[in-house]
Write a protein that holds these residues in place. Sequence first.
Motif, PDB file in Angstrom:
ATOM      1  N   ASP A   1     -78.177 -23.986 -23.879  1.00  0.00           N
ATOM      2  CA  ASP A   1     -77.706 -22.904 -23.029  1.00  0.00           C
ATOM      3  C   ASP A   1     -78.643 -22.776 -21.843  1.00  0.00           C
ATOM      4  OD1 ASP A   1     -77.244 -19.291 -23.525  1.00  0.00           O
ATOM      5  OD2 ASP A   1     -76.896 -20.614 -21.815  1.00  0.00           O
ATOM      6  N   PRO A   2     -78.126 -22.948 -20.618  1.00  0.00           N
ATOM      7  CA  PRO A   2     -79.021 -22.904 -19.464  1.00  0.00           C
ATOM      8  C   PRO A   2     -79.647 -21.530 -19.253  1.00  0.00           C
ATOM      9  CG  PRO A   2     -76.734 -22.934 -18.766  1.00  0.00           C
ATOM     10  CD  PRO A   2     -76.735 -23.164 -20.228  1.00  0.00           C
ATOM     11  N   ASN A   3     -79.054 -20.524 -19.821  1.00  0.00           N
ATOM     12  CA  ASN A   3     -79.602 -19.187 -19.599  1.00  0.00           C
ATOM     13  C   ASN A   3     -80.489 -18.719 -20.740  1.00  0.00           C
ATOM     14  OD1 ASN A   3     -78.334 -18.724 -17.077  1.00  0.00           O
ATOM     15  ND2 ASN A   3     -76.393 -18.526 -18.182  1.00  0.00           N
ATOM     16  N   ASN A   4     -80.773 -19.633 -21.632  1.00  0.00           N
ATOM     17  CA  ASN A   4     -81.664 -19.277 -22.729  1.00  0.00           C
ATOM     18  C   ASN A   4     -83.091 -19.507 -22.257  1.00  0.00           C
ATOM     19  OD1 ASN A   4     -82.937 -18.855 -25.108  1.00  0.00           O
ATOM     20  ND2 ASN A   4     -82.085 -20.630 -26.171  1.00  0.00           N
ATOM     21  N   CYS A   5     -83.642 -18.513 -21.573  1.00  0.00           N
ATOM     22  CA  CYS A   5     -84.939 -18.701 -20.924  1.00  0.00           C
ATOM     23  C   CYS A   5     -86.029 -17.838 -21.517  1.00  0.00           C
ATOM     24  CB  CYS A   5     -84.825 -18.358 -19.433  1.00  0.00           C
ATOM     25  SG  CYS A   5     -83.447 -19.176 -18.628  1.00  0.00           S
ATOM     26  N   HIS A   6     -87.154 -18.422 -21.713  1.00  0.00           N
ATOM     27  CA  HIS A   6     -88.318 -17.665 -22.192  1.00  0.00           C
ATOM     28  C   HIS A   6     -89.490 -17.971 -21.292  1.00  0.00           C
ATOM     29  CE1 HIS A   6     -86.044 -16.859 -25.841  1.00  0.00           C
ATOM     30  NE2 HIS A   6     -85.739 -18.143 -25.867  1.00  0.00           N
ATOM     31  N   LEU A   7     -89.999 -16.955 -20.632  1.00  0.00           N
ATOM     32  CA  LEU A   7     -91.089 -17.168 -19.681  1.00  0.00           C
ATOM     33  C   LEU A   7     -92.286 -17.850 -20.310  1.00  0.00           C
ATOM     34  CD1 LEU A   7     -91.034 -14.012 -17.402  1.00  0.00           C
ATOM     35  CD2 LEU A   7     -90.768 -16.402 -16.750  1.00  0.00           C
ATOM     36  N   VAL A   8     -92.390 -17.693 -21.602  1.00  0.00           N
ATOM     37  CA  VAL A   8     -93.495 -18.326 -22.313  1.00  0.00           C
ATOM     38  C   VAL A   8     -93.518 -19.829 -22.067  1.00  0.00           C
ATOM     39  CG1 VAL A   8     -94.155 -19.015 -24.631  1.00  0.00           C
ATOM     40  CG2 VAL A   8     -93.743 -16.609 -24.119  1.00  0.00           C
TER      41      VAL A   8
ATOM     42  N   SER B   1     -90.277 -32.315 -23.734  1.00  0.00           N
ATOM     43  CA  SER B   1     -90.646 -32.294 -25.148  1.00  0.00           C
ATOM     44  C   SER B   1     -89.389 -32.592 -25.957  1.00  0.00           C
ATOM     45  CB  SER B   1     -91.210 -30.918 -25.512  1.00  0.00           C
ATOM     46  OG  SER B   1     -90.240 -29.924 -25.274  1.00  0.00           O
ATOM     47  N   PRO B   2     -89.524 -32.889 -27.233  1.00  0.00           N
ATOM     48  CA  PRO B   2     -88.353 -33.236 -28.045  1.00  0.00           C
ATOM     49  C   PRO B   2     -87.291 -32.144 -27.963  1.00  0.00           C
ATOM     50  CG  PRO B   2     -90.339 -33.472 -29.353  1.00  0.00           C
ATOM     51  CD  PRO B   2     -90.765 -32.981 -28.003  1.00  0.00           C
ATOM     52  N   GLY B   3     -86.078 -32.583 -27.678  1.00  0.00           N
ATOM     53  CA  GLY B   3     -84.992 -31.608 -27.567  1.00  0.00           C
ATOM     54  C   GLY B   3     -84.853 -31.065 -26.171  1.00  0.00           C
ATOM     55  N   HIS B   4     -85.896 -31.266 -25.356  1.00  0.00           N
ATOM     56  CA  HIS B   4     -85.848 -30.801 -23.972  1.00  0.00           C
ATOM     57  C   HIS B   4     -86.349 -31.926 -23.080  1.00  0.00           C
ATOM     58  CE1 HIS B   4     -85.159 -26.665 -25.330  1.00  0.00           C
ATOM     59  NE2 HIS B   4     -86.012 -26.950 -26.295  1.00  0.00           N
ATOM     60  N   PRO B   5     -85.471 -32.923 -22.867  1.00  0.00           N
ATOM     61  CA  PRO B   5     -85.927 -34.141 -22.186  1.00  0.00           C
ATOM     62  C   PRO B   5     -86.440 -33.920 -20.766  1.00  0.00           C
ATOM     63  CG  PRO B   5     -83.534 -34.109 -22.429  1.00  0.00           C
ATOM     64  CD  PRO B   5     -84.057 -32.985 -23.242  1.00  0.00           C
ATOM     65  N   PHE B   6     -86.002 -32.883 -20.131  1.00  0.00           N
ATOM     66  CA  PHE B   6     -86.480 -32.669 -18.770  1.00  0.00           C
ATOM     67  C   PHE B   6     -87.504 -31.547 -18.681  1.00  0.00           C
ATOM     68  CE2 PHE B   6     -83.807 -35.817 -17.721  1.00  0.00           C
ATOM     69  CZ  PHE B   6     -82.720 -35.636 -16.890  1.00  0.00           C
ATOM     70  N   GLY B   7     -87.873 -31.012 -19.767  1.00  0.00           N
ATOM     71  CA  GLY B   7     -88.850 -29.935 -19.723  1.00  0.00           C
ATOM     72  C   GLY B   7     -88.223 -28.601 -19.391  1.00  0.00           C
ATOM     73  N   PHE B   8     -89.039 -27.717 -18.839  1.00  0.00           N
ATOM     74  CA  PHE B   8     -88.604 -26.353 -18.553  1.00  0.00           C
ATOM     75  C   PHE B   8     -88.796 -26.009 -17.088  1.00  0.00           C
ATOM     76  CE2 PHE B   8     -87.799 -24.933 -22.817  1.00  0.00           C
ATOM     77  CZ  PHE B   8     -88.557 -25.797 -23.603  1.00  0.00           C
ATOM     78  N   THR B   9     -87.958 -25.099 -16.604  1.00  0.00           N
ATOM     79  CA  THR B   9     -88.092 -24.654 -15.210  1.00  0.00           C
ATOM     80  C   THR B   9     -89.177 -23.595 -15.130  1.00  0.00           C
ATOM     81  OG1 THR B   9     -86.549 -22.812 -15.365  1.00  0.00           O
ATOM     82  CG2 THR B   9     -85.619 -24.995 -14.970  1.00  0.00           C
TER      83      THR B   9
END
Lengths: 353, 307, 334
Positions: free
Chosen positions: B68-75, B82-90
């Motif tokens: 979900d693109p809107n599942n965001c956690h500032l943490v 990382s595994p499951g998130h091939p492009f990392g985080f914004t």
Amino acid sequence: MSNDSPDVLVREADTPRAAVESMPGYDPRAPLLSLDDLKVEFHTRDGVVHAVNGVNYTVESGQTLGVIGESGSGKSVTAQAVMGIVPSPGRVSGGHVRYRGVDLGALNEGQRRQIRAEAIAMVFQDALSALNPVFTVGFQIGELFRKHRGMKRADARKRAAELLDMVRIPNAKDRVSAYPHEFSGGMRQRVMIAMALALDPDVLIADEPTTALDVTIQAQIMNLLADLQQERHMGLILITHDMGVVADVADRVVVMYAGKVVEHSPVEDAYADPAHPYTRALLRSIPRVDRKGQSLDVIEGLPPNLARIPPGCSFHPRCPFARDRCREEEPPLYDVGPGRDSACHFWQEVIES
Amino acid sequence: MTEQTMEGVSTPPASGDPSQQSGGSSTRSLWGDALHDLIRNPLFVIPVLVVLAVVSMAIAPQIWTGADPNNCHLVQSKHGPSPGHPFGFTIYGCDMFAQVIYGARPDIIIAVVCTAGIATVGTALGTLAGFFGGWTDIIISRLTDIFFGLPFILAALIFLAIVGNHSVYAVSLILIVFGWTQLTRIMRGSVLETKNRDYVEAARALGARNGRIIFKHILPNAIAPVIVLSTIALGGFVSAEATLTFLGVGLQRPTISWGVLITDGQDWAISGYPHLLVYPCAFLIATVLAFILVGDAVRDALDPKLR
Amino acid sequence: MGRYVVRRLLQFIPVLIGTLFLIHYMTTLGIQFTGNPVRAIFGARQPPQSVINAVSAKYHLGDPCLQQPGNPCFNLFVERLGRYAHGDFGQDFNDQSVVALLSRRWPITGRLTLIAIAFESVFGILLGVLSGIRKDKLADNFTKVLTVLLIAIPVFVLGVLVQLALGVWVGVWIGGQSWLPGWLTDVFTVSFKADHPWLSLIIPGMVLGALSLASIARLTRTGLIENLSSDYVRTAQAKGLTPRRVIGVHTLRNSLIPVATYIGADFGFLIGGAIVTEGIFNIPGIGGLAYQSVLTGVVPVIIALVTILVLIFLVFNLLVDILYAVLDPRIRYD
């Protein structure tokens, strides 16, 4: 560049001429220009197109040879092969072109360039597209002098003006700085002729020089060519599809079809007693004023696809004289009479009909 | 035997070209020829596949990612792959891969809407100006000159800065209103050229009415440059949207587009988080590139002179 | 030729007024859509009342026509034209006239543009000629790939990536190498350095010109290929001219006409395109001012800048039209 008498040609800077004369095989007694079994092919995506299939003809000084044929007969490509400017994907695939004995195909590119404009020159059909639109005519004519003879700009310009005068363009001195599109069609063709004759070539090839012009202008241009040829004792090759034009001017004619010469005659004989069915058909298809009210004679069918030339005689699908032999056996050039050849098995019948 | 004097010349000049014989082999139209060539051209097929992929991302992003693109956690802000998130985080801690996929939609919408817009306007105005000439031409040409004088970036700067509306529709509107000039000019030129062809005169001599001449004879033959330009324009609009967003007058959060992602990531990328920039840039460049390559391939295929 | 110039000038004037009106209409339409002229101009800012009053008076924000969406407000347009005629292009929110702001900045943008034009012309034409005469060979394919990439990458992406790679990584590395000359650092610097006004603009200039370089290369290539199959090339060959002359003199002269006009038009276009480049590289030129103004929302400056840039753009287009006639003698007698 003075050419007062028809026998003596006074040449300018003789270095370029000397260069031509020192080329391998040069023989002043050899025929001026001779084509020997010339073949040109185009390798296209749809196959090999045989544009020229073994063409033979010869021109001597002071002679005019008319080359007649429809579009696609290979007449222009032959001329391009002589000049060495066959565009890709075409290439000369056989035969020889000889200028005074020099095999042009054996020359390197630099020597070929020397021959061009110096010994053999060419005039093209549509002067508007054949001349560079962004340079003045003086520049375009002058560059021949500057590049081939090393003349200075001012001298070249003067000579260009003299040439324009020679081809009877009025007000030559001013017109030298005009652009091609500022001339009328007939004047532009004169410019092309002036440019071709600048370096005093021995052979002039005129590829459909009057096709794009009005009939009255045509006559003027043909007269001009005839006069110039006489003055300079040049060999003139006149390529056209217009049989009327050729009748007046040529000494001999060569009729081409599907890349081959099908008839070769003095002009009177060709017109009075054609020896090949194609020539005969061409003559008969000219509309005549005195035969009003009758249907026009047309040549049935279309010219062949040069990638797939029919076996045997290439004209047989359209020929009223065709027999079985024509479908199987390709006719060689039969000797029909003094100085006459015809590539038809049944030439006797054709002459008598 | 005789050497070719010029290399690189691929077409024989007008006279003496024996390859233009009729009869015998199959007659192919220009379009048929073009299609035949295109299908065999990898520089057409691959970009088309890319385009289709991107369009599918726009239409149905779910098939590309379950996240979900809107599942965001500032943490997780700015974390790398990382595994499951091939492009990392914004920078807002959202899954970059999901955001990049979902980011295709606004860009594709803008590209399609704007291209359709300028193609319609351009074709209509260009044809009218070219075909009817006279006052119609003068008015349309002056109008084109006037709009041409205002490059769309500058127009966007004024209008969108004042209005402050950052919706996809506002942006599209500006791009259309200030993007139709080039196509109109091209179409006009093409129609002018076609109008003077012999078959048009023949049709007229046979009594065809204007409407028929336009739709049956002129349009099909004049439309080729428009098609080429439209294909390229699709890419151009994606690029334009990103540029406007970068300047601050294009799309904005919460709308996610590649332009938004790049603008967000630009500052931080220099500080050691290149992934913030690399992935959205890659998608943007790949998409624009694909459109341009398709347009180029179509142009080369349709232009007999460049064969 | 003279008649041609006069005709172009006569065409230019209505277009000029038309485009200025277009800008005006856009501005008023924008204001009308927000429904609140003051808010439209100031955005979310809360400047002191005196400033609000001054700006409102200057821009006639109280005029009733601004409350009617769609009203072209001709009176305001005429008034604005009058101000432009007197060289008054408005002020920013600190009461500095836009013209004064620009006087410091235009030499910098001028240099940037010149560098871009030089770069794109020289390399663009070279590349185009090379790939044109070696069609479908390595040089041509390389050029095709390069130009397509340059066109596909938006200017700001290129700028950002270049800034990252060359400015930060390479620049820092060079700075750390004592054996390299100091000025080299300034070439690879991330932004404008006043003591090396030309050197520090080289890379931003290249970025600015990159897109145009690709277009010029392609234009040259296409023009060359088309012209190489013209009849007059055949004539030139028949005249026994060397291939170098046939290409270099006859073909190029014709092929470069569209290129020359493109470059001329580019002058005007680049000045606008510099907005992004100057923004990224922090260059205090005209584009930089525009970038800042958009960022901070100073609408009067935006309007003024756009107007000025458009004026420059239109003037350059006019000059290019005339240039075209100089280069192509067939056009002069239209």
